[in-house]
Design a protein around this motif. Structure first.
Motif, PDB file in Angstrom:
ATOM      1  N   LEU A 295      -0.886  16.806   1.318  1.00 59.20           N
ATOM      2  CA  LEU A 295       0.482  16.628   0.861  1.00 59.20           C
ATOM      3  C   LEU A 295       1.385  16.353   2.050  1.00 59.20           C
ATOM      4  N   GLN A 296       2.458  15.617   1.796  1.00 61.22           N
ATOM      5  CA  GLN A 296       3.459  15.381   2.824  1.00 61.22           C
ATOM      6  C   GLN A 296       4.795  15.907   2.333  1.00 61.22           C
ATOM      7  N   ILE A 297       5.614  16.342   3.260  1.00 62.21           N
ATOM      8  CA  ILE A 297       6.949  16.828   2.935  1.00 62.21           C
ATOM      9  C   ILE A 297       7.905  15.647   3.041  1.00 62.21           C
ATOM     10  N   VAL A 298       8.663  15.411   1.978  1.00 61.82           N
ATOM     11  CA  VAL A 298       9.574  14.271   1.919  1.00 61.82           C
ATOM     12  C   VAL A 298      10.975  14.774   1.628  1.00 61.82           C
ATOM     13  N   GLU A 299      11.934  14.348   2.450  1.00 63.42           N
ATOM     14  CA  GLU A 299      13.340  14.682   2.209  1.00 63.42           C
ATOM     15  C   GLU A 299      13.905  13.677   1.216  1.00 63.42           C
TER      16      GLU A 299
ATOM     17  N   GLU B 207       4.670  15.610  -1.781  1.00 65.14           N
ATOM     18  CA  GLU B 207       4.030  14.492  -2.461  1.00 65.14           C
ATOM     19  C   GLU B 207       2.647  14.261  -1.862  1.00 65.14           C
ATOM     20  N   PRO B 208       1.713  13.737  -2.637  1.00 67.68           N
ATOM     21  CA  PRO B 208       0.396  13.437  -2.083  1.00 67.68           C
ATOM     22  C   PRO B 208       0.498  12.330  -1.036  1.00 67.68           C
ATOM     23  N   VAL B 209      -0.327  12.425  -0.001  1.00 66.03           N
ATOM     24  CA  VAL B 209      -0.361  11.423   1.054  1.00 66.03           C
ATOM     25  C   VAL B 209      -1.098  10.191   0.537  1.00 66.03           C
ATOM     26  N   ASP B 210      -0.511   9.033   0.750  1.00 64.13           N
ATOM     27  CA  ASP B 210      -1.145   7.766   0.367  1.00 64.13           C
ATOM     28  C   ASP B 210      -1.984   7.298   1.550  1.00 64.13           C
ATOM     29  N   ASP B 211      -3.298   7.420   1.453  1.00 67.08           N
ATOM     30  CA  ASP B 211      -4.151   7.084   2.591  1.00 67.08           C
ATOM     31  C   ASP B 211      -4.453   5.592   2.691  1.00 67.08           C
ATOM     32  N   SER B 212      -3.965   4.779   1.763  1.00 68.65           N
ATOM     33  CA  SER B 212      -4.206   3.335   1.873  1.00 68.65           C
ATOM     34  C   SER B 212      -3.518   2.773   3.110  1.00 68.65           C
ATOM     35  N   PHE B 213      -2.344   3.301   3.461  1.00 64.12           N
ATOM     36  CA  PHE B 213      -1.652   2.857   4.666  1.00 64.12           C
ATOM     37  C   PHE B 213      -2.489   3.202   5.898  1.00 64.12           C
ATOM     38  N   GLU B 214      -3.043   4.404   5.938  1.00 65.63           N
ATOM     39  CA  GLU B 214      -3.880   4.808   7.075  1.00 65.63           C
ATOM     40  C   GLU B 214      -5.100   3.902   7.211  1.00 65.63           C
ATOM     41  N   ARG B 215      -5.720   3.558   6.089  1.00 60.49           N
ATOM     42  CA  ARG B 215      -6.883   2.657   6.137  1.00 60.49           C
ATOM     43  C   ARG B 215      -6.481   1.289   6.665  1.00 60.49           C
ATOM     44  N   GLN B 216      -5.328   0.799   6.252  1.00 61.16           N
ATOM     45  CA  GLN B 216      -4.849  -0.497   6.735  1.00 61.16           C
ATOM     46  C   GLN B 216      -4.553  -0.457   8.227  1.00 61.16           C
ATOM     47  N   MET B 217      -3.952   0.637   8.688  1.00 58.98           N
ATOM     48  CA  MET B 217      -3.645   0.756  10.115  1.00 58.98           C
ATOM     49  C   MET B 217      -4.924   0.858  10.947  1.00 58.98           C
TER      50      MET B 217
END
Length: 58
Positions: free
Chosen positions: A17-21, A29-39
């Motif tokens: 989970l990530q903390i979002v203001e 909110e759950p972390v979207d790991d698709s961005f990490e895979r792309q990076m």
């Protein structure tokens, strides 16, 4: 401090989970790991073509 948790049927044990203001406060909110895979893919390409990319940047 009020923290709201996004509920989702896609959320399962072990998810990160990530903390979002937000304008309504703080939310988890759950972390979207698709961005990490792309990076990670971009880093591999940049490592492979490091010299060519440096030449293009000149």
């Amino acid at each position: 401090m009020i923290i709201s948790v996004a509920t989702s049927s896609a959320l399962k044990t072990g998810d990160q989970l990530q903390i979002v203001e937000t304008d309504k406060g703080t939310a988890l909110e759950p972390v979207d790991d698709s961005f990490e895979r792309q990076m990670e893919a971009a880093r591999k390409v940049m490592d492979k073509y490091k010299v060519a990319l440096q030449k293009l940047a000149e």
